[in-house]
Structure formats: structure tokens, C-alpha cells
Enzyme design. Structure first.
Site, PDB file in Angstrom:
ATOM      1  N   ARG A   1       7.604  -5.326   6.923  1.00 25.70           N
ATOM      2  CA  ARG A   1       6.508  -5.033   5.992  1.00 25.70           C
ATOM      3  C   ARG A   1       5.418  -4.254   6.723  1.00 25.70           C
ATOM      4  O   ARG A   1       5.471  -4.076   7.932  1.00 25.70           O
ATOM      5  CB  ARG A   1       5.965  -6.289   5.290  1.00 25.70           C
ATOM      6  CG  ARG A   1       5.837  -7.537   6.078  1.00 25.70           C
ATOM      7  CD  ARG A   1       4.825  -7.522   7.167  1.00 25.70           C
ATOM      8  NE  ARG A   1       3.500  -7.130   6.718  1.00 25.70           N
ATOM      9  CZ  ARG A   1       2.546  -6.682   7.491  1.00 25.70           C
ATOM     10  NH1 ARG A   1       2.748  -6.528   8.796  1.00 25.70           N
ATOM     11  NH2 ARG A   1       1.368  -6.363   7.018  1.00 25.70           N
TER      12      ARG A   1
ATOM     13  N   ALA B   1       2.963  -0.660   5.615  1.00 29.31           N
ATOM     14  CA  ALA B   1       3.350   0.646   5.079  1.00 29.31           C
ATOM     15  C   ALA B   1       4.146   1.520   6.061  1.00 29.31           C
ATOM     16  O   ALA B   1       5.244   1.993   5.719  1.00 29.31           O
ATOM     17  CB  ALA B   1       2.095   1.361   4.577  1.00 29.31           C
TER      18      ALA B   1
ATOM     19  N   ASP C   1      -2.193   1.207   2.336  1.00 25.99           N
ATOM     20  CA  ASP C   1      -0.839   1.489   1.841  1.00 25.99           C
ATOM     21  C   ASP C   1      -0.759   2.842   1.157  1.00 25.99           C
ATOM     22  O   ASP C   1       0.305   3.442   1.045  1.00 25.99           O
ATOM     23  CB  ASP C   1      -0.383   0.397   0.874  1.00 25.99           C
ATOM     24  CG  ASP C   1       0.025  -0.827   1.662  1.00 25.99           C
ATOM     25  OD1 ASP C   1      -0.870  -1.561   2.098  1.00 25.99           O
ATOM     26  OD2 ASP C   1       1.233  -0.994   1.899  1.00 25.99           O
TER      27      ASP C   1
END
Ligand code: MRU
Length: 363
Positions: free
Chosen positions: A63, A65, A253
């Protein structure tokens, strides 16, 4: 022409500098540190299956971005590498992999950016020998990772100019080695200043509901020896209003050209409360996180399972049976709260739209 062995050599050199890399290539397989098990266990998982890799991204075993973009690029290279030796089959399986991986998480633009870059490469290489297509795709995926790590190290140096000796900083979610190709974005800036000898104190938020701050950022800060005290997300107002922190740095993100920052749920709270209390709010992210195409209305915010809110990590139910919950994984911070955006190419500040365009070499 660069070959994969050149990039693998560079990757090995960079590994020394960044302490930990959460996802990497190993001889036809993708390997990752399953961060759902941190801080309890350091478990590395390896696969040659694109479906398993997609599941790992969906379940947040990988996990952050930049890390999911790198995982997807390596996954596409893996599908090509393990295909039978004919150009048609290689192209078909790599495009299928791109399709599967693009459906894993909707919000972080780095995922789509990396997949687009790999698809462009597939097109460019399609007339070459099968060996060159396979190696060309692996080279591109490794380049994405190497560039991310080099970018993080540069971002750290650039962002260090904004931090002062004695700063006390709130950070949110996890933006360190575990979220990137290695080293980190916001946490990378903090690490650089700390390694240069600045006395920095950090307040990482626990980051409900999946506790990326309590589990991952605390784990990384501890490894680095940076002094910190963990806070719950609900303590952010207390920390700023009592002047316990004078700055905040978070990752992103997706950053729109307007300067809107899409990041882990709770970022908007950190930004607005820092602003209200006179603390500086900074964002650190690679230029691959800047989305020059989408409008705010087009950004898809991931909604995750209600169980993530009604239980603690699926282990302990904290709400009565049958209770419904809201679980958006990200929120949007408007540009007026953002003092500066730190990238590997420089800092965007003041008029964010104009300076972000400059960093992307757009008119
Ligand atoms: O749901 P996650 O853990 O993937 O969310 C991650 C974040 O929101 C990070 O702050 C962001 O990706 C930046 S990571 C350098």
C-alpha cells in the site's frame, strides 16, 4: 539501450541507502513485505501470479501510492517475462495483467500512471524480438522503482530546506519506505533532516481505521531513532492548539493542478487544524502523484468495507452487531490550507496551480 541488469545493479546500490524496500523483483517473481503483518511479523511473500499480486494490493499487503504503482509495473513485467516466447502471447498477457491490476484501487493516481507508462512501452517494443520485449518491459518497471527511490532521496534534500532544528511535526498515515519504492516522501523529508542532525520531534497519528500510523510509521520512526509520541487522530486539534507541533507533513495519493490534495482519510482534519492554529501544512509527493488531467468531480474516492470501522483490524468488534459504518479511505484537502508541495523537482508554493504546472513542464 539500457537493459534490466543495469537497473538491477542501480537498485542494489540504492537499497543500501534506503534501509527497506517493500516490493521488488526476484527472477521472474514479485516479492513484497506484507505490511498488514507489521509490527508483529516481517513476512515476505513471493508470487508469479498477477491475480495474487492484485489481491495483495487490494488487501493492503502492498500500500501507499508510489508502492502500488511500482508493484503494478513489476506485475506487468512479470506477466510478460513468464509468457511463452512469442510476441503475441507476451503482449496479450502483459495487457491482461495491466487490466487486472488497474482494478485494484481507484484513488492513487500513481497506479494508473505506472500502468499507462508500461502500456506505452508495450506498444513501443511490439516489433522487437521476444527477448527484447521481455527485457524492455522489465527494464521499464525497474526504472519506475529506481526513479522513485532516487526521487525520494532528492525530495528529502529539497524538503529539508523547509524544516528547522527544533521542529515538532504531525504526520498522517504512512509515507515512509513502506509506502514507496524505498525511503519515503513526507517521512523521507523528516528522515533527511534528522539524518542531517536537526532535532526533530514527530507526532504520528494512529490513522484509523487501518492504523498505518500506529503500526507502520511508528515502526519506521523507531528503526530510524527519531523521537516521537503516537497520537490518536482525534488528538490533532489538541496538539496544534497547545502548540505541541508547529508543522505538519503528509503524503498524497493524487494532487490536482488546482492544488487539491487527495490523501488518507483524516488528512483534511490535520490540514485545517494546523491552518487554524498557525502551523505550516506541507505535502510531499513525487510528480507521478500529480494528476494534470482530472477535475475534482472526476476523482474516485475508494470506499472500503464497513468491517474495517466496526472492528479493530477485523479482530475485535467495537460496535454492536449490525451497526452500519461509513468508510471512505481518502479525503480532499483544499489548496488554501497547503503552504507548499514538495516534489523531487522542486517546491510548489504560493499560486499552487502555476507552480505545479511549472514542475510538470506544462504551460
Ligand atoms: O490506503 P493506503 O495505506 O494506501 O493510503 C496511503 C496514503 O494515504 C499515503 O499517505 C499516500 O499514499 C502517500 S504514500 C507516500
Amino acid at each position: 539501450m539500457q537493459r534490466s541488469h543495469d537497473l538491477l545493479k542501480r537498485f542494489e546500490e540504492l537499497k543500501e541507502k534506503v534501509d527497506i524496500v517493500p516490493v521488488f523483483w526476484n527472477d521472474g517473481k514479485v516479492v513484497w513485505l506484507n505490511v498488514t503483518q507489521i509490527p508483529w511479523k516481517e513476512e515476505y511473500v513471493e508470487t508469479d501470479s498477477v491475480d495474487r499480486l492484485a489481491e495483495a494490493i487490494r488487501r493492503l499487503e502492498i500500500r501507499g501510492a508510489p508502492a502500488i504503482g511500482i508493484a503494478a509495473a513489476l506485475g506487468i513485467a512479470m506477466a510478460a517475462y513468464n509468457s511463452p516466447n512469442n510476441a503475441e502471447a507476451i503482449i496479450k498477457s502483459s495487457l491482461e495483467a495491466a487490466n487486472v491490476l488497474s482494478k485494484t484501487r481507484p484513488t492513487a493516481v500513481n497506479l494508473f500512471w505506472a500502468i499507462e507508462r508500461m502500456k506505452k512501452k508495450i506498444e513501443e517494443l511490439s516489433n522487437l524480438s521476444t527477448e527484447d520485449i521481455k527485457d524492455g518491459l522489465l527494464t521499464e518497471a525497474l526504472k519506475i522503482q529506481v526513479e522513485d527511490i532516487e526521487g525520494n532521496l532528492r525530495m528529502g534534500e529539497i524538503g529539508d530546506a523547509l524544516l528547522e532544528d527544533g521542529d515538532s511535526i504531525v504526520t498522517h498515515c504512512n509515507t515512509g519506505s513502506l509506502a514507496t519504492g524505498g525511503y519515503g516522501t513526507a517521512l523521507g523529508v523528516i528522515k533527511t533532516s534528522w539524518r542531517k542532525g536537526k532535532r526533530i520531534f514527530v507526532y504520528p497519528t494512529e490513522t484509523r481505521p487501518l492504523l498505518q500510523g500506529a503500526r507502520l510509521t511508528a515502526w519506521e520512526l523507531k528503526r530510524e531513532g527519531i523521537p516521537f509520541k503516537l497520537i490518536t487522530d482525534s488528538m490533532v486539534g489538541y496538539v496544534f492548539s497547545n502548540k505541541l507541533a508547529n508543522k505538519a507533513i503528509v503524503g498524497a495519493d493524487r494532487i490536482l493542478l488546482s492544488g487539491h490534495v487527495v490523501n488518507k482519510i483524516g488528512t483534511y482534519t490535520v490540514a485545517s487544524l494546523s491552518y487554524l492554529n498557525g502551523a505550516q501544512f506541507y505535502v510531499a509527493a513525487p510528480t507521478s502523484t500529480i494528476d494534470a488531467k482530472s477535475t475534482l468531480a472526476e476523482v474516485k474516492i475508494e470506499n472500503r468495507s464497513e468491517d474495517e470501522v466496526t472492528t479493530v483490524l477485523g479482530k475485535l468488534r467495537i460496535a454492536p452487531e449490525g451497526v452500519r459504518a461509513l468508510n471512505p479511505a481518502f479525503d480532499v484537502t483544499p489548496p488554501q490550507y497547503v503552504k507548499a508541495i514538495i516534489t523531487e523537482r522542486g517546491i510548489a508554493t504560493e499560486n499552487l496551480e502555476t507552480s505545479l504546472k511549472k514542475l510538470l513542464y506544462l504551460k
